[in-house]
Design a protein around this motif. Structure first.
Motif, PDB file in Angstrom:
ATOM      1  N   PHE A  53       0.833  -1.192   0.000  1.00  0.00           N
ATOM      2  CA  PHE A  53       0.000   0.000   0.000  1.00  0.00           C
ATOM      3  C   PHE A  53       0.870   1.246   0.000  1.00  0.00           C
ATOM      4  CE2 PHE A  53      -2.251  -3.393   2.178  1.00  0.00           C
ATOM      5  CZ  PHE A  53      -3.427  -3.449   1.441  1.00  0.00           C
ATOM      6  N   SER A  54       0.249   2.358  -0.284  1.00  0.00           N
ATOM      7  CA  SER A  54       0.942   3.644  -0.268  1.00  0.00           C
ATOM      8  C   SER A  54      -0.062   4.725   0.069  1.00  0.00           C
ATOM      9  CB  SER A  54       1.593   3.925  -1.627  1.00  0.00           C
ATOM     10  OG  SER A  54       0.603   3.980  -2.645  1.00  0.00           O
ATOM     11  N   GLY A  55       0.419   5.931   0.317  1.00  0.00           N
ATOM     12  CA  GLY A  55      -0.456   7.070   0.590  1.00  0.00           C
ATOM     13  C   GLY A  55      -1.096   6.975   1.950  1.00  0.00           C
ATOM     14  N   THR A  56      -2.376   7.401   2.047  1.00  0.00           N
ATOM     15  CA  THR A  56      -3.065   7.470   3.343  1.00  0.00           C
ATOM     16  C   THR A  56      -3.377   6.096   3.884  1.00  0.00           C
ATOM     17  OG1 THR A  56      -5.176   7.610   2.185  1.00  0.00           O
ATOM     18  CG2 THR A  56      -4.088   9.670   2.787  1.00  0.00           C
ATOM     19  N   MET A  57      -3.489   5.120   2.985  1.00  0.00           N
ATOM     20  CA  MET A  57      -3.816   3.778   3.435  1.00  0.00           C
ATOM     21  C   MET A  57      -2.696   3.205   4.286  1.00  0.00           C
ATOM     22  SD  MET A  57      -5.550   1.096   0.877  1.00  0.00           S
ATOM     23  CE  MET A  57      -6.382  -0.267   1.659  1.00  0.00           C
ATOM     24  N   LYS A  58      -1.473   3.570   3.892  1.00  0.00           N
ATOM     25  CA  LYS A  58      -0.326   3.083   4.640  1.00  0.00           C
ATOM     26  C   LYS A  58      -0.169   3.924   5.894  1.00  0.00           C
ATOM     27  CE  LYS A  58       4.570   2.078   4.252  1.00  0.00           C
ATOM     28  NZ  LYS A  58       5.748   2.083   3.392  1.00  0.00           N
ATOM     29  N   GLY A  59      -0.194   3.290   7.035  1.00  0.00           N
ATOM     30  CA  GLY A  59      -0.034   3.987   8.299  1.00  0.00           C
ATOM     31  C   GLY A  59      -1.345   4.202   9.010  1.00  0.00           C
ATOM     32  N   SER A  60      -2.488   4.169   8.312  1.00  0.00           N
ATOM     33  CA  SER A  60      -3.768   4.376   8.979  1.00  0.00           C
ATOM     34  C   SER A  60      -4.325   3.051   9.494  1.00  0.00           C
ATOM     35  CB  SER A  60      -4.747   5.040   8.009  1.00  0.00           C
ATOM     36  OG  SER A  60      -4.880   4.244   6.840  1.00  0.00           O
ATOM     37  N   ASN A  61      -4.575   2.091   8.554  1.00  0.00           N
ATOM     38  CA  ASN A  61      -5.077   0.784   8.960  1.00  0.00           C
ATOM     39  C   ASN A  61      -4.029  -0.305   8.769  1.00  0.00           C
ATOM     40  OD1 ASN A  61      -7.652   1.841   9.528  1.00  0.00           O
ATOM     41  ND2 ASN A  61      -8.137   1.810   7.334  1.00  0.00           N
ATOM     42  N   CYS A  62      -2.920   0.088   8.168  1.00  0.00           N
ATOM     43  CA  CYS A  62      -1.885  -0.893   7.866  1.00  0.00           C
ATOM     44  C   CYS A  62      -0.884  -0.946   9.009  1.00  0.00           C
ATOM     45  CB  CYS A  62      -1.171  -0.514   6.570  1.00  0.00           C
ATOM     46  SG  CYS A  62       0.108  -1.669   6.087  1.00  0.00           S
ATOM     47  N   GLY A  63      -0.275  -2.115   9.181  1.00  0.00           N
ATOM     48  CA  GLY A  63       0.741  -2.246  10.207  1.00  0.00           C
ATOM     49  C   GLY A  63       0.456  -3.420  11.116  1.00  0.00           C
ATOM     50  N   ALA A  64       1.350  -3.638  12.041  1.00  0.00           N
ATOM     51  CA  ALA A  64       1.210  -4.726  13.001  1.00  0.00           C
ATOM     52  C   ALA A  64       1.394  -4.174  14.402  1.00  0.00           C
ATOM     53  CB  ALA A  64       2.236  -5.821  12.718  1.00  0.00           C
ATOM     54  N   MET A  65       0.681  -4.769  15.327  1.00  0.00           N
ATOM     55  CA  MET A  65       0.807  -4.375  16.726  1.00  0.00           C
ATOM     56  C   MET A  65       2.037  -5.054  17.306  1.00  0.00           C
ATOM     57  SD  MET A  65      -0.896  -2.303  18.565  1.00  0.00           S
ATOM     58  CE  MET A  65      -0.877  -1.747  20.282  1.00  0.00           C
ATOM     59  N   MET A  66       2.931  -4.265  17.855  1.00  0.00           N
ATOM     60  CA  MET A  66       4.189  -4.790  18.370  1.00  0.00           C
ATOM     61  C   MET A  66       4.422  -4.332  19.797  1.00  0.00           C
ATOM     62  SD  MET A  66       6.897  -4.400  15.222  1.00  0.00           S
ATOM     63  CE  MET A  66       6.700  -5.354  13.712  1.00  0.00           C
ATOM     64  N   THR A  67       5.115  -5.172  20.555  1.00  0.00           N
ATOM     65  CA  THR A  67       5.581  -4.792  21.883  1.00  0.00           C
ATOM     66  C   THR A  67       7.092  -4.626  21.830  1.00  0.00           C
ATOM     67  OG1 THR A  67       5.945  -7.058  22.649  1.00  0.00           O
ATOM     68  CG2 THR A  67       3.751  -6.145  22.936  1.00  0.00           C
ATOM     69  N   ILE A  68       7.553  -3.574  22.443  1.00  0.00           N
ATOM     70  CA  ILE A  68       8.989  -3.257  22.443  1.00  0.00           C
ATOM     71  C   ILE A  68       9.446  -3.117  23.885  1.00  0.00           C
ATOM     72  CG2 ILE A  68      10.760  -1.632  21.707  1.00  0.00           C
ATOM     73  CD1 ILE A  68       8.976  -0.874  19.368  1.00  0.00           C
ATOM     74  N   SER A  69      10.396  -3.963  24.273  1.00  0.00           N
ATOM     75  CA  SER A  69      11.004  -3.887  25.596  1.00  0.00           C
ATOM     76  C   SER A  69      12.466  -3.511  25.418  1.00  0.00           C
ATOM     77  CB  SER A  69      10.891  -5.222  26.332  1.00  0.00           C
ATOM     78  OG  SER A  69       9.543  -5.633  26.416  1.00  0.00           O
ATOM     79  N   TYR A  70      12.909  -2.524  26.153  1.00  0.00           N
ATOM     80  CA  TYR A  70      14.278  -2.067  25.963  1.00  0.00           C
ATOM     81  C   TYR A  70      14.816  -1.447  27.242  1.00  0.00           C
ATOM     82  CZ  TYR A  70      12.223   2.621  25.523  1.00  0.00           C
ATOM     83  OH  TYR A  70      11.541   3.789  25.758  1.00  0.00           O
ATOM     84  N   LYS A  71      16.129  -1.313  27.294  1.00  0.00           N
ATOM     85  CA  LYS A  71      16.802  -0.617  28.375  1.00  0.00           C
ATOM     86  C   LYS A  71      17.205   0.760  27.866  1.00  0.00           C
ATOM     87  CE  LYS A  71      18.704  -4.759  30.605  1.00  0.00           C
ATOM     88  NZ  LYS A  71      19.947  -5.446  31.035  1.00  0.00           N
TER      89      LYS A  71
END
Length: 740
Positions: free
Chosen positions: A585-603
């Protein structure tokens, strides 16, 4: 009979050299904007003038000393490092330098000891060399030729070799062919006898000055047989080394012995004993350089082992070279012989581990003997005391220059000259390409250290020096933004920011090498006439002695397929994560409904070195972990995490994450793709999670494991591990290291 140089010719020559030095300094200041695509050519042109007439080196020494003193008075530190290297390069090749000029150069180098890094380190290194050359004229030239050309002798048994590696998958065929042709054609086909004559003539002239008739000496040496030349060579080397090893040196005895040898050689040419004072300089030959196309991952180890074994064989020093073994993972590294549960008895092995044997009884063995237990052929894996100390010395030296756990990147050096024992073999690795070949080099370097930690072989004999010549297929820009073609040369851009002389002399090749390749392909002729690339590489490996250390990061990759084994790899510049479905995808579609839910653990890393455990969840279409700072104002030795546009996270989340340890995991049934060091050959698909942390120094891991046998707690460092480097850096040499 004494011949004097024409004053007009001398003045004209001195003015020409002075103009060349001033042009280099103006270019360094950025005043020559019209020649931005020819940076480095002025320095090469100056050294070519000296090569054509080596007697000008003494004049260049005087000019460099005057300019250094002027830079000191005006507090212009930008000029100090380039002028210091110009001075030292001229001193090595100079045939005769007045004592007062030696003294001025030495006193200036000593004054640099009051300045911060890197000036004090470079100043101390050059002060030691200037003092050695002053007490024993000709020692620097002699040792450089002996080690670089691998000339066998008993008193100075050090060997060096330059390996140039290029990745054929990253460079075009015409560029790879141009590099190979340039290096091979520039390599002189000279015998060791000719190098011996060079050493004899240069040493005689450096020590005796005007009383040495160099043309007659060279003529007489060429007229004599091989046995006579070798005899004279051994005597010259012996005199130089004995004088150099003595504290203070006996200069009169040194010159007296060389004067006696000189008269013996020259007597047949000048029976009356008179000699001319004509100076006749010997140009410093380029070191032995070999060109290689990067193949498999263990290619580096094989080439280094081959060099060490061949050099030692020529010196009649035999030792066993182990066969290349597979690279060890972190879990395999724990299985050392001292902790092994393998008895070595074949009856104790699993069926799958038994060697293939014939079903019929072996000839000559009784049935009773075949039923007995017997041990397999092998070697003892426990390293000896000397092997262990060689590995410990390397890790302890790195610790002194790089205190572990510091976020602020510091200037680092090899330490004080003479502070560590010099190894017999030095391999100078020059990688040509972009960040992708540096990533492959980091992986090979890490594998080499793991292999040597298990069974020390190269560590105890070989000093490894790494150099980087950036080359990219794209158009190059020297602007501060470096927006064009800079994504694949992030590491070179950083080195150019912290070391202006590297920027001026080496990073400029990013544009010049592709231009040379096109010229060669269009003309169809060889470009060996000027040997620009070979000369620049020779200057780089000789003068670039201050390393900049880059952290090698380890990444553990877990896949969505549970039956697929985890993968461990390393990177040195960046790691990129993409969601495959978002790339469609590109444009407004990318970033609005596109993507994956991620957890980030860091120091979270900070300048106070207080690590804080943090975690966040967000929906994103990708992120990048960068290890190279992108601007001059921020020089932190850690990872910077940036998210793609449109990433959604809870309020209060840091816009920029700095960390050295991070874990990323997808919460949905959406796998992601991981790319290391922007290398299309190092892409991992269907990834569920990754865990990134600095690579541990294999020597530290090995020592900690040995300590664990006698300590209850595995968390605390005891004994030598308290002083060893915990992480493994990748040292890349420049001329100054890091100028604050």
């Amino acid at each position: 009979m004494e011949t004097k140089a024409n004053p007009e010719v001398t003045d004209r020559m001195e003015s020409d050299l002075l103009r060349s030095v001033h042009s280099i300094l103006l270019e360094l200041d950025g005043h020559h904007t019209a020649s931005q695509f020819n940076r480095g050519m002025l320095r090469w042109t100056l050294h070519k003038k000296i090569e054509r007439n080596p007697t000008n080196n003494s004049t260049l020494v005087e000019i460099a000393v005057k300019e250094l003193e002027r830079a000191e008075r005006s507090d212009n530190k930008l000029h100090i490092i380039p002028l210091l290297h110009t001075l030292m390069y001229a001193i090595v090749q100079a045939v005769y330098i007045p004592d007062d000029l030696y003294k001025r150069a030495y006193e200036f180098c000593k004054r640099l000891l009051t300045l911060p890094q890197p000036y004090c380190t470079v100043g101390l290194s050059h002060a030691v060399r200037v003092k050695s050359e002053r007490l024993t004229p000709g020692v620097l030239f002699q040792r450089m030729v002996l080690s670089e050309q691998n000339i066998k002798n008993e008193l100075y048994q050090y060997h060096e070799k330059v390996f140039v590696f290029a990745d054929p998958a990253l460079l075009s065929m015409e560029m790879s062919a141009a590099l190979s042709s340039e290096i091979e054609s520039a390599s002189p086909c000279r015998s060791h006898m000719s190098y011996m004559c060079d050493v004899i003539v240069h040493t005689m002239q450096a020590a005796l000055g005007d009383s040495c008739d160099a043309p007659a000496l060279e003529h007489m040496l060429k007229a004599k047989g091989q046995d006579t030349i070798e005899l004279c060579f051994r005597e010259v080397v012996a005199n130089v080394e004995v004088c150099a090893e003595e504290a203070g040196g006996n200069h009169s005895l040194y010159t007296g012995r060389l004067q006696q040898l000189y008269r013996t050689i020259i007597s047949s040419a000048n029976p009356d004993g008179q000699s001319s004072s004509t100076l006749f300089g010997i140009p410093l030959p380029n070191p032995e350089i070999s060109f290689h196309l990067w193949r498999e991952d263990d290619f580096l180890w094989k080439e280094l082992a081959k060099f060490t074994r061949s050099a030692s064989s020529s010196d009649s020093v035999q030792f066993e070279m182990p066969d290349p073994i597979s690279d060890l993972t972190s879990s395999e590294l724990l299985r050392l012989s001292i902790l092994s549960t393998d008895s070595g008895i074949e009856r104790d092995l699993l069926l799958s581990e038994l060697p293939a044997v014939s079903e019929e009884p072996s000839a000559g063995r009784s049935e009773q003997e075949q039923g007995r237990l017997f041990r397999r052929g092998g070697f003892k894996m426990k390293p000896s005391v000397s092997d262990g100390m060689a590995l410990l010395q390397d890790t302890l030296e790195e610790t002194s220059a790089n205190p572990p756990g510091k976020l602020q990147r510091r200037a680092r050096s090899h330490g004080l000259p003479g502070g560590k024992q010099q190894k017999l073999y030095t391999a100078r690795i020059v990688v040509v390409g972009d960040d992708r070949i540096v990533g492959r080099l980091a992986k090979a370097y890490y594998s080499l250290r793991k292999r040597d930690a298990r069974r020390p072989f190269l560590t105890q004999k070989l000093s490894l020096q790494i150099y980087y010549v950036p080359v990219t297929q794209e158009e190059y820009s020297f602007t501060k933004e470096n927006t064009v073609g800079s994504d694949l040369c992030q590491l070179a851009a950083y080195l150019g920011r912290v070391d202006p002389w590297y920027e001026n002399t080496i990073r400029s090749l990013c544009h010049i090498i592709p231009k040379l390749a096109k010229m060669k392909s269009c003309s169809g002729k060889s470009l060996e006439a000027n040997s620009f690339l070979t000369d620049v590489i020779s200057y780089y490996v000789r003068m670039g002695g201050q390393p900049v250390h880059f952290c090698i990061y380890s990444v553990k990759i877990t896949f969505t397929c549970l039956t697929k084994e985890n993968v461990e790899d390393v990177f040195v510049t960046q790691l990129q994560i993409d969601i495959p479905e978002c790339m469609k995808f590109s444009g407004t579609m990318k970033g609005s409904n596109c993507g994956a839910m991620m957890t980030i653990s860091y120091k979270k890393a900070s300048l106070s070195n207080r690590e804080v455990e943090k975690a966040l969840s967000l929906r994103t279409s990708g992120l990048v972990l960068r290890a190279i700072p992108s601007c001059e104002t921020e020089d932190l030795d850690c990872l910077t995490v940036s998210f793609s546009e449109g990433s959604k996270a809870k309020t209060g989340v840091d816009s920029k994450i700095r960390t050295c340890n991070i874990k990323i995991r997808t919460l949905e049934q959406k796998p992601f793709t991981v790319c290391l060091d922007q290398d299309y050959r190092r892409i991992f698909k269907n990834v569920a999670s990754i865990e990134v942390s600095p690579c541990l120094e294999p020597g530290y891991v090995m020592q900690k494991m040995q300590n664990s046998r006698f300590s209850v707690s595995d968390q605390e460092d005891v004994g030598l591990t308290k002083y060893m480097s915990k992480v493994l850096p990748l040292p890349i040499n420049t001329f100054a290291g890091i100028i604050q």
